[in-house]
Design an enzyme around this catalytic site. Sequence first.
Site, short mmCIF file in Angstrom:
data_model
loop_
_atom_site.label_atom_id
_atom_site.label_comp_id
_atom_site.label_asym_id
_atom_site.label_seq_id
_atom_site.Cartn_x
_atom_site.Cartn_y
_atom_site.Cartn_z
N HIS A 292 0.85 -1.19 0.00
CA HIS A 292 0.00 0.00 0.00
C HIS A 292 0.89 1.25 0.00
CE1 HIS A 292 -3.36 2.53 0.41
NE2 HIS A 292 -3.70 2.32 1.68
N HIS A 331 -2.49 -1.81 -10.96
CA HIS A 331 -3.24 -1.29 -9.82
C HIS A 331 -4.43 -2.19 -9.57
CE1 HIS A 331 -5.58 1.50 -7.31
NE2 HIS A 331 -4.44 2.10 -7.08
N ASP A 387 2.68 5.55 -8.17
CA ASP A 387 3.80 5.30 -7.28
C ASP A 387 5.12 5.86 -7.78
OD1 ASP A 387 2.19 3.99 -5.44
OD2 ASP A 387 2.33 2.09 -6.51
#
Length: 483
Positions: A292, A331, A387
């Site tokens: 996460h 994702h 990310d």
Amino acid sequence: MGKPGQDSLSVTDNRTGKVYTIPIVDNAISATAFKDMKAARKQGERPENETEKGLRVQDRGFLNTAVMQSTITYIDGDAGVLRYRGYPIEQLAEKSSHLESAYLLIYGSLPTASQYAHFEQEIMNHGVTHSDATQFFQSFRYDAHPMSMLTSAFAMLGSYYSEANPSLQGQRLYTKGDAASLATMDRQIYRIIGKAITLAAMAYRVRQGREFVTPPTGLSYTASFLYQMDHIGEQDYVPNPILVKALDVLFLIHADHELNASCTTVLQTGSSLVDPYSAIAAGCASLYGPLHGGANEAVIRMLISIGKPENVPAFIEAVKRREKTLSGFGHRVYKTSDPRSFIVRKTADEVFKVTGQDQLLETAMALHDAAMKDEYFIKRRLAPNVDFCGLIYRAMGFPLDFFPVLFAVPRVVGWLAHWRQMMLQEGGVKIWRPRQVYVGETKRDYVPVDDRVAVEGLKQTPSKVEHGGISKRSQLASYKSKL
């Protein structure tokens, strides 16, 4: 049996021949409707299946389970859409600010100038912590992970505000919906958002061995954050406006993402009507995980391990052989490009103009181009996600293990928005208590220790661990027990 065109689902239970009609509301059905589908237990069937008590819906990892109705954030993973209260994330990133979007997420509409001024003032006025916080942070080891400190700090805050604790003030403290209840709720929202940057900055300065800084006046939310992290006594110190803006944009796009792991943790914890500080601390602990909030850090470590752009092809082949892990692509929700990734790339360009280009950028771009052209990744719909913003954090000088903190600070907004929504939902708050499908041993009788047969094997017995230092010497010593 329902007719075509009706908003219902007809289910035939082949065990009994019964037909059940389940209403479809907002393209969803109630899981509890399946409890009515009961059957007699078959001969030899395990009683633990509870067949006669109705069907259970098994959904490991919540792949297709909706636990609540929400009006906050909408995601269309197939189309790459993210909206806060109906507003596209692209428009908000270009025209709004983190605190304005925080108001939107929590209260449901964009604020007027006066409404925003009031909200911002309350947030910034609640940034100062009790003087005990200094001693609290100084009690950590010099090398403590900043997310461990931040998680502990949010839990610590709860001990200061007895008026915020339903265990002390009554379980309907936040669920009444009257003026007094809403005011109590808003006060905690101001405190948590306001103190989030202060606590994060304190965690940062512990690692730097620096004294803590009192939150300044007259600066924006993200400017105050940078000031509290970096100011070491310079007169009229003001953080770079480009870095302030970039951090504000990154905070905005990270503010909420529907019912992700950490948000669900906040709601699961909050459903017991615990105080919001404890619920936020639980969310921090969830976000800390590498699947996460730790993903940004994982991306940078991956790029460092790859090194130069010419090493990308070999890395790609190693990923296909499952010898390496590809971070920053794919994702759980988005099956095409994450809409935030385009905002990240634009923001990176602005940051690199003042910080200089990160040497890993060329490697990142080479990896991006190679993956987007490779049939292996195209077939699996592994597109870049948000990310990669770790490249911006790295260019701004943040250490790798601080990246999850930079995720958690803005995400408290989304957590609070969903927590508030749950507290005020129609019908009150029901404690979240999911079912399980028990597949363990059926009933068996206790066996006296002398009659037992040893069960051996990996995962079936406690591991033996190596001891060293005091522990090892103590085990080798002789002494008289106090018991």
